[in-house]
Design a protein around this motif. Structure first.
Motif, PDB file in Angstrom:
ATOM      1  N   LEU A  11     -14.653  -1.232  -4.498  1.00 34.07           N
ATOM      2  CA  LEU A  11     -14.159   0.055  -4.989  1.00 34.07           C
ATOM      3  C   LEU A  11     -15.313   0.820  -5.611  1.00 34.07           C
ATOM      4  CD1 LEU A  11     -11.212   1.152  -5.051  1.00 34.07           C
ATOM      5  CD2 LEU A  11     -11.063   0.314  -7.384  1.00 34.07           C
ATOM      6  N   GLU A  12     -15.341   2.122  -5.379  1.00 36.46           N
ATOM      7  CA  GLU A  12     -16.372   2.916  -6.041  1.00 36.46           C
ATOM      8  C   GLU A  12     -15.921   3.199  -7.477  1.00 36.46           C
ATOM      9  OE1 GLU A  12     -15.886   7.466  -4.695  1.00 36.46           O
ATOM     10  OE2 GLU A  12     -16.330   6.120  -3.024  1.00 36.46           O
ATOM     11  N   PRO A  13     -16.858   3.472  -8.377  1.00 41.67           N
ATOM     12  CA  PRO A  13     -16.524   3.602  -9.799  1.00 41.67           C
ATOM     13  C   PRO A  13     -15.431   4.622 -10.109  1.00 41.67           C
ATOM     14  CG  PRO A  13     -18.907   3.535  -9.514  1.00 41.67           C
ATOM     15  CD  PRO A  13     -18.307   3.612  -8.140  1.00 41.67           C
ATOM     16  N   ALA A  14     -15.418   5.750  -9.428  1.00 37.24           N
ATOM     17  CA  ALA A  14     -14.446   6.806  -9.734  1.00 37.24           C
ATOM     18  C   ALA A  14     -12.999   6.365  -9.498  1.00 37.24           C
ATOM     19  CB  ALA A  14     -14.750   8.056  -8.910  1.00 37.24           C
ATOM     20  N   ALA A  15     -12.792   5.314  -8.716  1.00 39.07           N
ATOM     21  CA  ALA A  15     -11.433   4.874  -8.390  1.00 39.07           C
ATOM     22  C   ALA A  15     -10.979   3.668  -9.205  1.00 39.07           C
ATOM     23  CB  ALA A  15     -11.353   4.557  -6.898  1.00 39.07           C
ATOM     24  N   GLU A  16     -11.821   3.157 -10.067  1.00 41.10           N
ATOM     25  CA  GLU A  16     -11.475   1.965 -10.843  1.00 41.10           C
ATOM     26  C   GLU A  16     -10.429   2.272 -11.915  1.00 41.10           C
ATOM     27  OE1 GLU A  16     -15.527  -0.678 -10.579  1.00 41.10           O
ATOM     28  OE2 GLU A  16     -15.175   0.493 -12.402  1.00 41.10           O
ATOM     29  N   GLY A  17      -9.746   1.204 -12.341  1.00 41.74           N
ATOM     30  CA  GLY A  17      -8.842   1.301 -13.473  1.00 41.74           C
ATOM     31  C   GLY A  17      -7.475   1.881 -13.168  1.00 41.74           C
ATOM     32  N   ARG A  18      -7.112   1.997 -11.887  1.00 39.27           N
ATOM     33  CA  ARG A  18      -5.826   2.585 -11.510  1.00 39.27           C
ATOM     34  C   ARG A  18      -4.919   1.606 -10.773  1.00 39.27           C
ATOM     35  NH1 ARG A  18      -8.268   7.418  -8.396  1.00 39.27           N
ATOM     36  NH2 ARG A  18      -6.191   7.461  -7.506  1.00 39.27           N
ATOM     37  N   GLY A  19      -5.328   0.343 -10.689  1.00 40.00           N
ATOM     38  CA  GLY A  19      -4.502  -0.663 -10.030  1.00 40.00           C
ATOM     39  C   GLY A  19      -4.511  -0.596  -8.513  1.00 40.00           C
ATOM     40  N   LEU A  20      -5.448   0.126  -7.928  1.00 42.76           N
ATOM     41  CA  LEU A  20      -5.466   0.299  -6.470  1.00 42.76           C
ATOM     42  C   LEU A  20      -5.744  -1.011  -5.747  1.00 42.76           C
ATOM     43  CD1 LEU A  20      -7.373   3.695  -6.194  1.00 42.76           C
ATOM     44  CD2 LEU A  20      -4.900   3.280  -6.294  1.00 42.76           C
ATOM     45  N   VAL A  21      -6.708  -1.790  -6.225  1.00 42.07           N
ATOM     46  CA  VAL A  21      -7.024  -3.060  -5.586  1.00 42.07           C
ATOM     47  C   VAL A  21      -5.833  -4.008  -5.695  1.00 42.07           C
ATOM     48  CG1 VAL A  21      -8.458  -5.126  -5.770  1.00 42.07           C
ATOM     49  CG2 VAL A  21      -9.523  -2.871  -5.733  1.00 42.07           C
ATOM     50  N   SER A  22      -5.220  -4.081  -6.864  1.00 43.02           N
ATOM     51  CA  SER A  22      -4.060  -4.969  -7.025  1.00 43.02           C
ATOM     52  C   SER A  22      -2.945  -4.597  -6.056  1.00 43.02           C
ATOM     53  CB  SER A  22      -3.532  -4.912  -8.458  1.00 43.02           C
ATOM     54  OG  SER A  22      -4.489  -5.415  -9.358  1.00 43.02           O
ATOM     55  N   ARG A  23      -2.666  -3.331  -5.909  1.00 42.28           N
ATOM     56  CA  ARG A  23      -1.620  -2.887  -4.983  1.00 42.28           C
ATOM     57  C   ARG A  23      -1.974  -3.232  -3.539  1.00 42.28           C
ATOM     58  NH1 ARG A  23      -1.488   1.209  -8.960  1.00 42.28           N
ATOM     59  NH2 ARG A  23       0.611   1.677  -9.683  1.00 42.28           N
ATOM     60  N   ALA A  24      -3.217  -2.953  -3.166  1.00 44.25           N
ATOM     61  CA  ALA A  24      -3.628  -3.191  -1.782  1.00 44.25           C
ATOM     62  C   ALA A  24      -3.670  -4.682  -1.452  1.00 44.25           C
ATOM     63  CB  ALA A  24      -4.989  -2.544  -1.531  1.00 44.25           C
ATOM     64  N   VAL A  25      -4.209  -5.484  -2.352  1.00 39.10           N
ATOM     65  CA  VAL A  25      -4.266  -6.927  -2.106  1.00 39.10           C
ATOM     66  C   VAL A  25      -2.855  -7.505  -2.037  1.00 39.10           C
ATOM     67  CG1 VAL A  25      -4.978  -9.155  -3.078  1.00 39.10           C
ATOM     68  CG2 VAL A  25      -6.593  -7.242  -3.013  1.00 39.10           C
TER      69      VAL A  25
END
Length: 191
Positions: free
Chosen positions: A99-113
């Protein structure tokens, strides 16, 4: 092609070789941030190498051995998730992310994984999902914990560091299919 909404603004969709230019533009924003955490073969530096990275993952997908998906935030590629490896016969896969820094901290990786693991366990019968990360990558470790993975152990001095000196220790986390289906893990999932 399909796109799975993860939030009001973010979708998960295949990251195919024809998107190499977009992938390279994204990596230009993310390269220094992700370099310590991903293998050097992933951090493409020109259009040909970006296309090669995506083609390698497309070939794995075509042979049922992996795959790669991007995260688009209001039309801009900001990161992604992948099956680093996938073996349906053994019932084993490994998931990964960036993830690039601007997208961190929003739970995007958790949702996608969560989407990847749900598909692997429920549709393909995978019995063990692994999450491997640099032992110093606190953000990656936090995702593994949040999703209910258990720490299996640390592989010491696995490969040379891409940033700095020395060698990298790698933590191996896993979740088993029965655990993933269990109520305690369901609570951790981000819907």
């Amino acid at each position: 092609m399909f796109a799975l909404p993860l939030t009001e603004d973010v979708v998960l969709r295949p990251l195919e070789p024809w998107r190499a230019e977009e992938f390279l533009t994204h990596l230009d924003r993310a390269r220094e941030h992700i370099r310590p955490w991903v293998g050097p073969s992933f951090v493409a530096t020109d259009l040909d190498s970006a296309r090669a990275v995506l083609q390698r993952h497309a070939d794995r997908w075509a042979h049922d051995g992996g795959g790669i998906w991007g995260l688009w935030d209001r039309g801009t590629l900001v990161g992604g998730v992948l099956f680093v490896s996938f073996d349906a016969a053994l019932g084993l896969c490994e998931v990964g992310c960036w993830l690039e820094p601007a997208a961190e901290g929003r739970g995007l990786v958790s949702r996608a994984v969560t989407r990847l693991v749900d598909w692997a366990v429920h549709e393909r019968g995978i019995q063990r999902v692994e999450w491997r990360c640099n032992a110093r990558n606190e953000r990656s470790i936090a995702v593994a914990r949040r999703l209910g993975f258990s720490l299996d152990g640390t592989l010491r001095s696995v490969y040379p560091a891409t940033v700095g000196e020395g060698r990298v220790d790698m933590e191996v986390w896993s979740v088993l299919a029965d655990e993933w289906r269990g109520s305690d893990v369901v609570e951790h999932r981000v819907q």
